[in-house]
Design a protein around this motif. Sequence first.
Motif, short mmCIF file in Angstrom:
data_model
loop_
_atom_site.label_atom_id
_atom_site.label_comp_id
_atom_site.label_asym_id
_atom_site.label_seq_id
_atom_site.Cartn_x
_atom_site.Cartn_y
_atom_site.Cartn_z
N SER A 21 0.86 -1.18 0.00
CA SER A 21 0.00 0.00 0.00
C SER A 21 0.89 1.23 0.00
N SER A 136 -9.34 -7.69 2.36
CA SER A 136 -9.78 -6.34 2.03
C SER A 136 -10.19 -5.57 3.29
N TRP A 137 -10.89 -6.26 4.21
CA TRP A 137 -11.30 -5.60 5.44
C TRP A 137 -10.11 -5.29 6.34
N LYS A 140 -8.36 -2.33 4.77
CA LYS A 140 -9.20 -1.14 4.92
C LYS A 140 -9.06 -0.55 6.31
N GLU A 141 -9.13 -1.39 7.34
CA GLU A 141 -9.07 -0.89 8.71
C GLU A 141 -7.67 -0.44 9.09
N ASN A 143 -5.43 0.90 6.83
CA ASN A 143 -5.16 2.15 6.12
C ASN A 143 -6.03 3.31 6.61
N TYR A 144 -7.29 3.02 6.95
CA TYR A 144 -8.16 4.09 7.43
C TYR A 144 -7.62 4.69 8.73
N ARG A 164 -6.51 1.44 -4.23
CA ARG A 164 -6.53 0.01 -3.92
C ARG A 164 -5.13 -0.44 -3.54
#
Length: 318
Positions: A21, A136-137, A140-141, A143-144, A164
């Motif tokens: 990422s 993905s989850w 997501k958590e 990076n957020y 992405r």
Amino acid sequence: MTIARTQLVSPDITSFYHCVSRCVRRSFLCGDDPLTGVSYEHRRHWVEQRILALAQIYCIDICAYAVMSNHYHLVVHINRAKALQLSEREVVARWEQEHQLPPLIQSYLKGQLSASEYPACLKLIHIWRERLYSLSWLMKELNYHIALRANQEDQCRGHFWEGRFKSQALLDEKALLAAMTYTDLNPVRANIAETPETSEYTSFKRRVNALESNQETPLGLFPFIGDMHQDQTNGIPFRLIDYMEWVDFVGRQMREGKPGYIKQTHPGIISRLSLNQIDSIHLCTRLERERGLWIGTKQRLQYVKSLLNRQRLHGIMV
């Protein structure tokens, strides 16, 4: 054309993946920004601690990681079997660590659900269970959380990461070994560390620190099971000492366009996996230069192409 994440990440094909990422802004994730002179080095700690914290919640094991100046690498193992073995209350307990529970689930925990509410409760817990082994989850958590803290610190708004994360499916042991080695050697290749064991905010250094404290596997990392644990199937299929020698060996090889390298040694893992030295070093180099979404032998790549019903497959053959 963008490929659906469900095809890129499928536990039915392989449980091991290499993820990257990257920041989308000019400002650094970590390190010193040469344009402004501002140091963001403390953010490396944010990323590392967030990775290790989420590893305690999600049924996704961390094999290797490296936090760099404007990106990070993760090699993970999707542990679907572990998620499916959790009880309903264990699923709720894990989900509650990062999320506020709705009234329906709070009533369930207190034993106050009516018969008509129970199916909806079980459906919600089933969704959470699937998310607990969703790559993905997890990303997501991860990076957020970092983006929120970085934007607050920078007093700005907007995207912090690329849309992405990039993922590569690791189809066999050689692909797993190459991805982990590439990840653990990132600071050495970037010439910001002399050796892997002095590379800050990497899984390699964390494992070395654990050994110095007489701890075989540090909290948050997937264990090496190797030849001495044939009764265990849940772990990285190498011996830790062999892997460490292998990383040191590969790190000694000077690369064109890469300023960093370390001293040479001969790893025992070569003979254990029957790897050819030149081919293995070439594979690690190709991971840096080529963009393959699947990595494995010709037979494994053909299997994935057939399984996904694709005419072409953007893969790296080992």
